[in-house]
Design a protein around this motif. Structure first.
Motif, PDB file in Angstrom:
ATOM      1  N   LYS A 142       8.001   0.357  -4.609  1.00 18.62           N
ATOM      2  CA  LYS A 142       6.975   0.571  -5.631  1.00 18.62           C
ATOM      3  C   LYS A 142       7.586   0.439  -7.018  1.00 18.62           C
ATOM      4  O   LYS A 142       8.804   0.570  -7.213  1.00 18.62           O
ATOM      5  N   HIS A 143       6.717   0.232  -7.996  1.00 27.02           N
ATOM      6  CA  HIS A 143       7.175   0.152  -9.388  1.00 27.02           C
ATOM      7  C   HIS A 143       7.438   1.569  -9.897  1.00 27.02           C
ATOM      8  O   HIS A 143       6.634   2.481  -9.655  1.00 27.02           O
ATOM      9  N   PRO A 144       8.559   1.780 -10.574  1.00 24.33           N
ATOM     10  CA  PRO A 144       8.915   3.145 -11.017  1.00 24.33           C
ATOM     11  C   PRO A 144       7.911   3.725 -12.016  1.00 24.33           C
ATOM     12  O   PRO A 144       7.870   4.963 -12.194  1.00 24.33           O
ATOM     13  N   GLU A 145       7.122   2.902 -12.640  1.00 26.45           N
ATOM     14  CA  GLU A 145       6.230   3.404 -13.682  1.00 26.45           C
ATOM     15  C   GLU A 145       4.808   3.680 -13.167  1.00 26.45           C
ATOM     16  O   GLU A 145       3.926   4.060 -13.957  1.00 26.45           O
ATOM     17  N   ARG A 146       4.547   3.486 -11.869  1.00 26.46           N
ATOM     18  CA  ARG A 146       3.201   3.756 -11.345  1.00 26.46           C
ATOM     19  C   ARG A 146       3.274   4.101  -9.867  1.00 26.46           C
ATOM     20  O   ARG A 146       4.222   3.758  -9.176  1.00 26.46           O
ATOM     21  N   ASP A 147       2.222   4.800  -9.453  1.00 23.26           N
ATOM     22  CA  ASP A 147       2.152   5.197  -8.056  1.00 23.26           C
ATOM     23  C   ASP A 147       1.866   3.947  -7.203  1.00 23.26           C
ATOM     24  O   ASP A 147       1.202   3.001  -7.640  1.00 23.26           O
ATOM     25  N   ALA A 148       2.365   3.994  -5.978  1.00 26.64           N
ATOM     26  CA  ALA A 148       2.175   2.859  -5.055  1.00 26.64           C
ATOM     27  C   ALA A 148       0.724   2.801  -4.569  1.00 26.64           C
ATOM     28  O   ALA A 148       0.118   3.834  -4.257  1.00 26.64           O
ATOM     29  N   LYS A 149       0.193   1.579  -4.527  1.00 24.07           N
ATOM     30  CA  LYS A 149      -1.148   1.351  -4.008  1.00 24.07           C
ATOM     31  C   LYS A 149      -1.134   0.109  -3.106  1.00 24.07           C
ATOM     32  O   LYS A 149      -0.644  -0.943  -3.507  1.00 24.07           O
ATOM     33  N   VAL A 150      -1.637   0.266  -1.911  1.00 25.73           N
ATOM     34  CA  VAL A 150      -1.678  -0.828  -0.937  1.00 25.73           C
ATOM     35  C   VAL A 150      -3.150  -1.136  -0.619  1.00 25.73           C
ATOM     36  O   VAL A 150      -3.913  -0.215  -0.298  1.00 25.73           O
ATOM     37  N   ILE A 151      -3.538  -2.411  -0.742  1.00 31.82           N
ATOM     38  CA  ILE A 151      -4.921  -2.835  -0.494  1.00 31.82           C
ATOM     39  C   ILE A 151      -4.942  -3.743   0.739  1.00 31.82           C
ATOM     40  O   ILE A 151      -4.225  -4.748   0.797  1.00 31.82           O
ATOM     41  N   LEU A 152      -5.755  -3.363   1.729  1.00 32.86           N
ATOM     42  CA  LEU A 152      -5.881  -4.134   2.975  1.00 32.86           C
ATOM     43  C   LEU A 152      -7.257  -4.806   3.031  1.00 32.86           C
ATOM     44  O   LEU A 152      -8.277  -4.191   2.722  1.00 32.86           O
ATOM     45  N   SER A 153      -7.279  -6.088   3.436  1.00 36.58           N
ATOM     46  CA  SER A 153      -8.539  -6.814   3.632  1.00 36.58           C
ATOM     47  C   SER A 153      -8.349  -7.809   4.769  1.00 36.58           C
ATOM     48  O   SER A 153      -7.205  -8.104   5.161  1.00 36.58           O
ATOM     49  N   ALA A 154      -9.463  -8.328   5.308  1.00 36.50           N
ATOM     50  CA  ALA A 154      -9.359  -9.252   6.456  1.00 36.50           C
ATOM     51  C   ALA A 154     -10.549 -10.221   6.466  1.00 36.50           C
ATOM     52  O   ALA A 154     -11.627  -9.906   5.962  1.00 36.50           O
ATOM     53  N   GLU A 155     -10.296 -11.408   7.042  1.00 30.88           N
ATOM     54  CA  GLU A 155     -11.346 -12.428   7.166  1.00 30.88           C
ATOM     55  C   GLU A 155     -11.018 -13.352   8.334  1.00 30.88           C
ATOM     56  O   GLU A 155      -9.886 -13.396   8.819  1.00 30.88           O
ATOM     57  N   LYS A 156     -12.055 -14.097   8.798  1.00 34.17           N
ATOM     58  CA  LYS A 156     -11.883 -15.090   9.854  1.00 34.17           C
ATOM     59  C   LYS A 156     -11.961 -16.479   9.223  1.00 34.17           C
ATOM     60  O   LYS A 156     -12.880 -16.772   8.457  1.00 34.17           O
ATOM     61  N   LYS A 157     -11.005 -17.361   9.557  1.00 37.75           N
ATOM     62  CA  LYS A 157     -11.015 -18.697   8.971  1.00 37.75           C
ATOM     63  C   LYS A 157     -10.166 -19.644   9.819  1.00 37.75           C
ATOM     64  O   LYS A 157      -9.013 -19.332  10.122  1.00 37.75           O
ATOM     65  N   ASP A 158     -10.771 -20.802  10.170  1.00 45.12           N
ATOM     66  CA  ASP A 158     -10.031 -21.881  10.864  1.00 45.12           C
ATOM     67  C   ASP A 158      -9.231 -21.379  12.059  1.00 45.12           C
ATOM     68  O   ASP A 158      -8.020 -21.599  12.176  1.00 45.12           O
ATOM     69  N   ASN A 159      -9.915 -20.677  12.976  1.00 45.84           N
ATOM     70  CA  ASN A 159      -9.275 -20.189  14.204  1.00 45.84           C
ATOM     71  C   ASN A 159      -8.185 -19.148  13.955  1.00 45.84           C
ATOM     72  O   ASN A 159      -7.309 -18.965  14.792  1.00 45.84           O
ATOM     73  N   TYR A 160      -8.237 -18.502  12.810  1.00 48.15           N
ATOM     74  CA  TYR A 160      -7.277 -17.437  12.505  1.00 48.15           C
ATOM     75  C   TYR A 160      -8.021 -16.184  12.063  1.00 48.15           C
ATOM     76  O   TYR A 160      -9.069 -16.258  11.403  1.00 48.15           O
ATOM     77  N   SER A 161      -7.461 -15.029  12.440  1.00 45.20           N
ATOM     78  CA  SER A 161      -7.847 -13.742  11.840  1.00 45.20           C
ATOM     79  C   SER A 161      -6.776 -13.436  10.805  1.00 45.20           C
ATOM     80  O   SER A 161      -5.590 -13.297  11.148  1.00 45.20           O
ATOM     81  N   ILE A 162      -7.170 -13.323   9.536  1.00 47.14           N
ATOM     82  CA  ILE A 162      -6.186 -13.223   8.450  1.00 47.14           C
ATOM     83  C   ILE A 162      -6.220 -11.805   7.867  1.00 47.14           C
ATOM     84  O   ILE A 162      -7.258 -11.349   7.374  1.00 47.14           O
ATOM     85  N   LEU A 163      -5.095 -11.110   7.974  1.00 46.85           N
ATOM     86  CA  LEU A 163      -4.926  -9.779   7.368  1.00 46.85           C
ATOM     87  C   LEU A 163      -4.152  -9.936   6.068  1.00 46.85           C
ATOM     88  O   LEU A 163      -3.057 -10.499   6.049  1.00 46.85           O
ATOM     89  N   THR A 164      -4.730  -9.450   4.969  1.00 55.40           N
ATOM     90  CA  THR A 164      -4.074  -9.513   3.673  1.00 55.40           C
ATOM     91  C   THR A 164      -3.599  -8.116   3.284  1.00 55.40           C
ATOM     92  O   THR A 164      -4.385  -7.152   3.295  1.00 55.40           O
TER      93      THR A 164
END
Length: 617
Positions: free
Chosen positions: A526-548
């Motif tokens: 994490k960056h020392p000057e801010r709290d850690a934040k993790v954003i999760l999202s997902a979609e289906k595209k071209d025969n793939y399940s994509i986790l971001t």
């Protein structure tokens, strides 16, 4: 020369005779002629009462001299027909007759020759002969004969051509009963018998009956028969018709049909699409493979249609332009790799050839198209490339792994050797204790290294991994509970935007490892000057399940470290817990499931990882 005297009255009467007449003496000299004779043979109507008959008519045969000499003896005979040229140069035909010329004492003093103009009759006869000759020639060429049947006399006439077709002698006399038996028993004989019956009883005509006969020599022939009734004063008196030998044409037609069937069978069973187009790019012939590609059972559904009826507009324009180029330049296109899309969206790869069809003048009147479907071949080629790429990657991994094993184990070995050497030479017990503690720590590090290497080997050698369809949100919840202390101690938050029922295909343990490593890394760095934040999202595209997985951490300099990002024991930040094994292991797990990872990052702002789970697994 003896002159035979004629009275003025006799001379006047002779001149008035209605037929061309000449009086000659016994020396064949012309003594007196009628005006009709004079107008025909004497120019300017000059009376020709002198000169020999044979001098005036040099073309007369000298045999006629003997006939006239017999006439002088009292034996008159017809002189026959002879051609003569009148004073205008026209060709005329005359029938010549003669009679003795007597004087008052009943003495023969010469001969009287009279002419009858039969020019028109002769010309008509010549014309008729020509026509008969022409008809005979035509009959011989076309093999069309004639026949006539006299109902009253019950007589049948065959011309020479008809006899020749039946292979009977020229003196053969046919009759209506036996003529029927020349037709082959069965359909042919029944058909002609019915035609004759309806002609005689109902007055019906028949034409173009294609039948078979058996000739006098036993040979089977195909013939074309026709006939009609003839009437006299409203009463049927007979039948007349034609009879044509069409055996060669039928045989040729049959052979053509057989060849067409053979060619069609060959074309339909070729493992390629075959079609023929006209100059307007309309399909005029297609084979079964082309029918199957276009999704039809009957070629009639396609015949007459052009590319604009069968393909999307842009594809049709390209195909039409190519057709025109082939027909205009007469240069074929051979083995061109193309993609075709039908109106229903079906995309197929072909090796296509287009060849111009030329007429006798060398002008293109269409094209022949041949297309080999290479879609599966292209898929196999793609698979092969993927296998080669995977093999290449695996080979690089193997070399890298061998290098890591060699380097790390050699480092541990050198460390052990050095510490053991210190322990052997150290006499101070306190120092020995410290060295033993260092050996213990070195042993633990070796065991950890061996565990890491063993994990990598397990991932890359396990070919029987079981991939399941897993609910992603359930796994995310498990990971949050597992990392609760880490998240709490670093005041980190996870924003989960993954759809509630989102599923991925993965090995359960690998999915746990992937979530744990990526989320824990986002918190650790994490960056020392801010709290850690993790954003999760997902979609289906071209025969793939994509986790971001995106974070707001330190970020990574991809220009500097991009190629080393997933290397073993590669670290990019000064952190006490950085070991450089997590990303390496997760990358191997994702690759093992035929997935992939994409990364984007900005130093000082954060990093985003996209994990692609292959839906085809």
């Amino acid at each position: 020369m003896i002159k035979v005297p004629l009275t003025s009255n006799a001379s006047y009467i002779i001149r008035q005779l209605p037929a061309p007449t000449a009086f000659i003496d016994t020396n064949f000299n012309i003594v007196q002629t009628s005006d009709k004779w004079t107008s025909l043979f004497n120019k300017n109507d000059e009376c020709s009462n002198s000169g020999s008959l044979f001098e005036v008519f040099p073309e007369l045969s000298h045999k006629w001299k003997m006939v006239i000499e017999n006439c002088f003896k009292g034996n008159s005979q017809p002189m026959g027909i002879h051609k003569a040229i009148d004073c205008d140069g026209q060709e005329l035909w005359f029938e010549w007759t003669n009679a003795p010329w007597y004087d008052v004492d009943e003495n023969i003093v010469g001969a009287i020759i009279q002419l009858s103009n039969i020019t028109d009759a002769v010309k008509n006869e010549l014309e008729l002969n020509k026509k008969e000759l022409f008809l005979q020639q035509q009959a011989e060429i076309t093999k069309i004969g004639r026949w006539e049947y006299n109902i009253v006399e019950n007589k049948l006439f065959w011309c020479e051509t008809t006899k020749a077709i039946h292979e009977v002698p020229r003196d053969f006399t046919p009759n209506i009963e036996t003529a029927l038996f020349y037709y082959k028993e069965g359909h042919s004989r029944n058909t002609i018998s019915m035609a004759l019956f309806e002609a005689q009883n109902k007055g019906k005509t028949w034409s173009n009956l294609k039948l078979q006969i058996v000739t006098a020599s036993g040979k089977e022939k195909w013939v074309m028969a026709g006939g009609k009734p003839i009437y006299n004063k409203g009463e049927m008196v007979g039948l007349i018709g034609t009879f044509q030998d069409i055996h060669e044409q039928v045989e040729a037609h049959t052979k053509t049909i057989d060849n067409e069937k053979l060619l069609r069978t060959l074309i339909d069973n070729l493992p390629v699409n075959v079609y023929i187009k006209d100059t307007e790019s309309r399909k005029v012939l297609i084979n079964k493979a082309e029918c199957e590609y276009l999704g039809v059972n009957d070629p009639k559904e396609i015949i007459g249609k052009n590319d604009f009826d069968l393909y999307p507009l842009e594809a049709a324009r390209k195909s039409r332009a190519e057709d025109l180029k082939v027909m205009n330049t007469l240069k074929p296109v051979i083995g061109k790799e193309t993609k075709k899309t039908t109106l229903d969206g079906k995309v197929t790869s072909f090796l296509s050839s287009k060849i111009p069809l030329l007429n006798s003048k060398g002008i293109a009147y269409g094209i022949v198209g041949i297309s080999l479907d290479i879609t599966r071949l292209k898929e196999k080629e793609k698979e092969l490339r993927n296998i080669i790429n995977i093999a290449s990657v695996q080979n690089k991994k193997l070399l890298n792994f061998a290098h890591i094993v060699s380097h790390n184990l050699r480092s541990h070995s050198a460390n052990f050797s050095m510490l053991l050497n210190f322990l052997e030479n150290e006499e101070d017990e306190n120092e020995k204790t410290k060295i033993v503690e260092m050996l213990t720590k070195a042993s633990n590090n070796l065991l950890e290294t061996l565990d890491n290497l063993n994990e990598v080997v397990s991932i890359n050698t396990n070919t029987n991994i079981e991939i399941k369809e897993l609910p992603l949100n359930d796994k995310i919840l498990d990971t949050k509970q597992h990392l609760s202390s880490l998240l709490s101690n670093n005041n980190a938050t996870i924003e989960n935007n993954v759809p509630e029922d989102f599923m991925v295909h993965s090995v359960p343990a690998y999915l746990d490892s992937i979530l744990t490593n990526f989320i824990s890394n986002a918190v650790k760095y994490k960056h020392p000057e801010r709290d850690a934040k993790v954003i999760l999202s997902a979609e289906k595209k071209d025969n793939y399940s994509i986790l971001t997985i995106a974070d707001n951490g330190l970020g990574i300099n991809l220009e500097k470290y991009g190629k080393k990002l997933f290397g073993m024991y590669k670290t990019f930040h000064d952190h006490k817990d950085a070991r450089g094994i997590g990303l390496y292991l997760t990358k191997n797990q994702i690759d093992a499931m035929n997935g992939k990872v994409e990364v984007s990052s900005v130093v000082g702002k954060g990093t985003e990882f996209k994990i692609f789970f292959n839906e085809k697994n």
